[in-house]
Write a protein that holds these residues in place. Sequence first.
Motif, PDB file in Angstrom:
ATOM      1  N   HIS A  16       4.857 -46.538   7.937  1.00 46.64           N
ATOM      2  CA  HIS A  16       4.707 -47.994   8.006  1.00 46.64           C
ATOM      3  C   HIS A  16       3.641 -48.342   9.038  1.00 46.64           C
ATOM      4  O   HIS A  16       3.837 -49.192   9.902  1.00 46.64           O
ATOM      5  N   ALA A  18       0.638 -49.837   9.143  1.00 48.07           N
ATOM      6  CA  ALA A  18       0.092 -51.184   9.299  1.00 48.07           C
ATOM      7  C   ALA A  18       1.088 -52.094  10.016  1.00 48.07           C
ATOM      8  O   ALA A  18       0.729 -52.852  10.915  1.00 48.07           O
ATOM      9  N   ASP A  19       2.370 -52.006   9.630  1.00 48.28           N
ATOM     10  CA  ASP A  19       3.404 -52.804  10.286  1.00 48.28           C
ATOM     11  C   ASP A  19       3.562 -52.399  11.750  1.00 48.28           C
ATOM     12  O   ASP A  19       3.793 -53.250  12.624  1.00 48.28           O
ATOM     13  N   VAL A  21       1.240 -51.262  13.741  1.00 49.02           N
ATOM     14  CA  VAL A  21       0.139 -51.849  14.505  1.00 49.02           C
ATOM     15  C   VAL A  21       0.364 -53.346  14.683  1.00 49.02           C
ATOM     16  O   VAL A  21       0.168 -53.896  15.780  1.00 49.02           O
ATOM     17  N   ARG A  22       0.792 -54.011  13.631  1.00 51.78           N
ATOM     18  CA  ARG A  22       1.032 -55.452  13.742  1.00 51.78           C
ATOM     19  C   ARG A  22       2.148 -55.765  14.739  1.00 51.78           C
ATOM     20  O   ARG A  22       2.173 -56.849  15.332  1.00 51.78           O
ATOM     21  N   GLU A  25       0.647 -56.680  18.074  1.00 50.36           N
ATOM     22  CA  GLU A  25      -0.290 -57.795  18.153  1.00 50.36           C
ATOM     23  C   GLU A  25       0.264 -58.866  19.083  1.00 50.36           C
ATOM     24  O   GLU A  25       1.469 -59.132  19.094  1.00 50.36           O
ATOM     25  N   SER A  53      -8.370 -49.099   6.513  1.00 52.95           N
ATOM     26  CA  SER A  53      -7.161 -49.795   6.065  1.00 52.95           C
ATOM     27  C   SER A  53      -6.532 -50.592   7.199  1.00 52.95           C
ATOM     28  O   SER A  53      -6.088 -51.732   7.004  1.00 52.95           O
ATOM     29  N   LEU A  54      -6.501 -50.003   8.390  1.00 51.86           N
ATOM     30  CA  LEU A  54      -5.922 -50.708   9.531  1.00 51.86           C
ATOM     31  C   LEU A  54      -6.769 -51.905   9.938  1.00 51.86           C
ATOM     32  O   LEU A  54      -6.235 -52.956  10.316  1.00 51.86           O
ATOM     33  N   ALA A  57      -5.798 -54.731   8.011  1.00 46.59           N
ATOM     34  CA  ALA A  57      -4.400 -55.144   8.149  1.00 46.59           C
ATOM     35  C   ALA A  57      -4.094 -55.827   9.471  1.00 46.59           C
ATOM     36  O   ALA A  57      -3.032 -56.433   9.617  1.00 46.59           O
ATOM     37  N   THR A  58      -4.992 -55.721  10.458  1.00 41.53           N
ATOM     38  CA  THR A  58      -4.694 -56.259  11.780  1.00 41.53           C
ATOM     39  C   THR A  58      -5.925 -56.892  12.411  1.00 41.53           C
ATOM     40  O   THR A  58      -7.061 -56.505  12.105  1.00 41.53           O
TER      41      THR A  58
END
Length: 223
Positions: A16, A18-19, A21-22, A25, A53-54, A57-58
């Motif tokens: 997971h 991307a999630d 990394v988010r 934030e 991709s990252l 996504a962020t």
Amino acid sequence: MSYVIAPSILSADFAHLADEVRSIEGAADWAHVDVMDNHFVPNLTFGLPVVKSLLAATSLPLDCHLMIEDPARWAPGYAEAGAYNVTFHAEASRDPAAVARDIRAAGSLAGLAIDRDTPLEPYLEILPAFDTLLIMTIKAGFGGQAFIPELLDKVRQARKHVAAGHLSIRIEVDGGINADTIGLAAEAGADAFVAGTAVYGEADRAAAVASLRDLALAAAQSR
């Protein structure tokens, strides 16, 4: 002086990513991405496709640490993709200043990494070519290693050199940074800190980042 906390996604849940990394934030300053090629270091992690991709996504700036062979060939691609900071190892480059110029020309900040067993002295004169100096406080290549306090001598040496030359460069430390060690690194002169399990091992990542930042500030103020 401002302080940067850059959680390493090497300690995140890859399923997971991307999630993960988010989740930092609004708290962290950068997300630290350890790119390993199973050649320069004996491990294999992420490559440019994952970084792209990252980036989609962020909004968090990506601090890409390239533990790879032939950075002259590969490093500019990370800058072109939109990474905020692209750091490569002095040990992997014949002409680090030239690689830094290419990274900057491609739109990113340029960082020079110095591994555990590499002396800093031969690279002091080229520091004006860089925006970040990453000093390993472990041996590059694996997460979860214990912090090596003796390596802070390099941080102290770098801070003195940067101050004497009035250079605009961040001194980043990577390896074993947590609540027990971040103060030592800040006292030595570091102003950017890569932390893996100290952030991703906590349920409240934002609180973990804030706590690390407070510890760094308190240690620096007592210096």
